[in-house]
Each structure stands twice: as C-alpha cells, then as structure tokens.
Write an enzyme that holds these catalytic residues in place. Sequence first.
Site, short mmCIF file in Angstrom:
data_model
loop_
_atom_site.label_atom_id
_atom_site.label_comp_id
_atom_site.label_asym_id
_atom_site.label_seq_id
_atom_site.Cartn_x
_atom_site.Cartn_y
_atom_site.Cartn_z
CB THR A 145 -0.90 -0.02 1.25
OG1 THR A 145 -1.76 -1.15 1.16
CG2 THR A 145 -1.75 1.25 1.36
CE LYS A 174 9.23 7.49 1.57
NZ LYS A 174 8.41 6.42 1.11
CD GLU A 216 1.50 -1.40 4.62
OE1 GLU A 216 1.36 -0.71 3.61
OE2 GLU A 216 2.01 -0.97 5.66
N GLY A 218 6.23 -0.52 -0.06
CA GLY A 218 7.06 0.63 0.26
C GLY A 218 7.38 0.69 1.74
CB ALA A 219 9.62 1.24 3.98
CG ASP A 220 6.19 5.36 6.18
OD1 ASP A 220 5.74 5.95 5.19
OD2 ASP A 220 5.53 4.53 6.82
CB SER A 225 2.75 7.10 -3.58
OG SER A 225 3.86 7.27 -2.72
CB THR A 226 6.69 3.34 -3.42
OG1 THR A 226 6.97 4.60 -2.80
CG2 THR A 226 7.91 2.88 -4.20
N GLY A 228 0.84 5.33 5.89
CA GLY A 228 -0.35 5.25 5.05
C GLY A 228 -1.50 4.52 5.76
O1 LIG Z 1 3.44 1.67 5.05
C1 LIG Z 1 2.83 2.18 4.16
C2 LIG Z 1 1.37 2.33 4.19
O2 LIG Z 1 0.82 1.89 5.40
C3 LIG Z 1 3.55 2.68 2.96
O3 LIG Z 1 4.23 1.64 2.37
C4 LIG Z 1 4.51 3.74 3.37
O4 LIG Z 1 3.78 4.75 4.05
C5 LIG Z 1 5.25 4.33 2.18
O5 LIG Z 1 4.33 5.01 1.39
P1 LIG Z 1 4.79 5.81 0.09
O6 LIG Z 1 5.31 4.80 -0.87
O7 LIG Z 1 3.54 6.50 -0.39
O8 LIG Z 1 5.85 6.79 0.51
#
Ligand SMILES: O=C(CO)[C@H](O)[C@H](O)COP(=O)(O)O
Length: 280
Positions: free
Chosen positions: A65, A162, A144, A123-125, A67-68, A138
Amino acid sequence: MSVRAPQQFLCKASQQRAFLTRKPVAVRASRVASMAQLSQDELKQQAAWKAVDYVKSGMVVGLGTGSTAAFAVDRIGDLLASGELKDIVGVPTSVRTYEQAKGRGIPLATLDEQPKLDVAIDGADEVDPNLDVVKGRGGALLREKMVEMASAKFVCIVDDSKLVEGLGGSKLAMPVEIVQFCHLYTLNRLQALPEVAGCVAKLRMEGDAPYVTDNSNYIVDLYFDTPIADSQAGMCPRLPSKAILALEGVVDHGLFLDMVDVCIIAGKEGVEVKERPAKK
Ligand SMILES: O=C(CO)[C@H](O)[C@H](O)COP(=O)(O)O
C-alpha cells in the site's frame, strides 16, 4: 516456500553489534542503472518496476500500500494484460490496494485462501542500514505486516529520501495501531513507556474525527527527537518493539524488524539492490 517464524522481536547479537558501531549488516549491493535527474515519483516507479522482476508466473504476490507500491501493482497489472505474466494471485494489504488491483484485472485472494505467499512488494517510510524499516504512515501497517510475514520474500521499495541512520530519525511518525476502546488511556500509556522515553504520542486525525483503519482501529503516531534505536545510547530497536506490543489495547506497530529480504532504493545515481544475507 515457507512461512517465516515471527522473528521481528528477536535481538540478534550480530545486528545489535552492527547497530552499535553504526555499520550496516553485510548486504550485497549492486548498482543496476544510472539515471539522470528524475522526479521523486519517477524514482519510486524505477524501484517498483525493478521489484516486479522478482514476480514470476504462477506466484502468489503480496501487494503493498502507498504511492510506491501502487507503481508495482500497476506494473503487475500491465504484465498480466500483455501476457508476460500469467497465473498471478495478488493478496492486497489494504482496501485501497484491493480496489486498485481489482481495477487492473489482477486475480485476488485473502490470507485465509492463500496463507503462503511467494513474494510481497511494499514501500516503507524509513529504512535503516540493517534494512529494518518503519511502515504505516499510510495507515495499512497491520495488514502489511500480516501479508509480509506470510511471504517467503519481502521486497521493500523506496526512493532514497527514506534512508535514515536510525529508525525514527526522520522526525516523522512511527505509527501504532490501537483499538478504539479507551484510546486516550492507551495513548497515555504508550507515551509513558520508558522504552520510548521522550516521544510525543498523537492520535491520528482525519478532519475532525480520528482516522479509522481498514480494521476499524485507531492510530497513535509516535514522534521522536532522536532515533528510536539510538546507537549512542546502546538501545536495541527490539526493546521498544516488544514493550509497545506488550500493552493491552495495542494491535501492532510500524516497526518491521528483520522482515525485509531485499530493499530496492532508487536515487539520482541509480537503482541499488540490497539483500539481507539468507537466514540460516
Ligand atoms: O506503510 C505504508 C502504508 O501503510 C507505505 O508503504 C509507506 O507509508 C510508504 O508510502 P509511500 O510509498 O507513499 O511513501
């Protein structure tokens, strides 16, 4: 294909040592492309497309989940439509991803139906030098974590914004999913935990109301001034992880420790693939 044991709370001596010396664990890294000036979205797409190379026909694939991850879902949809991939089953990690994947014609299942996945892409933050990550800004962290723990391989995809030296170091939120019942009580207990001393806990809001996850829970975001796992202070990220999870009312948190097998990082200099050495 095997479901990995829930190892995210184990404190591996070698990883702890690596953290204390601020050196990354041994990772195999290779630069696979050189890129000119790309936007952040284009970098995310590069990482996502590279990750889809790990998907082969016949696989059960965890769909992340954010944008990536959305670029990866689109790519899988395109490859299915063109016939380059066949017989894929996707396991989405949120309602959002379910809708996107369904719209792209990807056959879908739940963990009830497909408890063993070949690969998950998400993805990851934040990503630290040990490939431990913070996820969940997200809001999809619980599903996840469930899907990624059930996957033989977890491929994490990020742009290089990141990368952090220590989790929590970006000063952005480290999310904790909690039940709605007496949420202020749980929020106060989270903030009072010695293992996360100094953090500020805030209930995530959406307009005037608390943000509600796909699982009908709330999210408390923890904000840190210094990294959660502060190597200067000799702290191991597994201690905060364990302490947070031990609180009644907490469902799960956004620390994904010892889970990422491959991290694909897109930056202006190219796409880097880092692999955690195989577990013995
Ligand atoms: O953990 C997540 C959602 O729960 C996303 O993978 C994380 O927030 C990265 O999001 P983005 O790719 O939009 O930067």
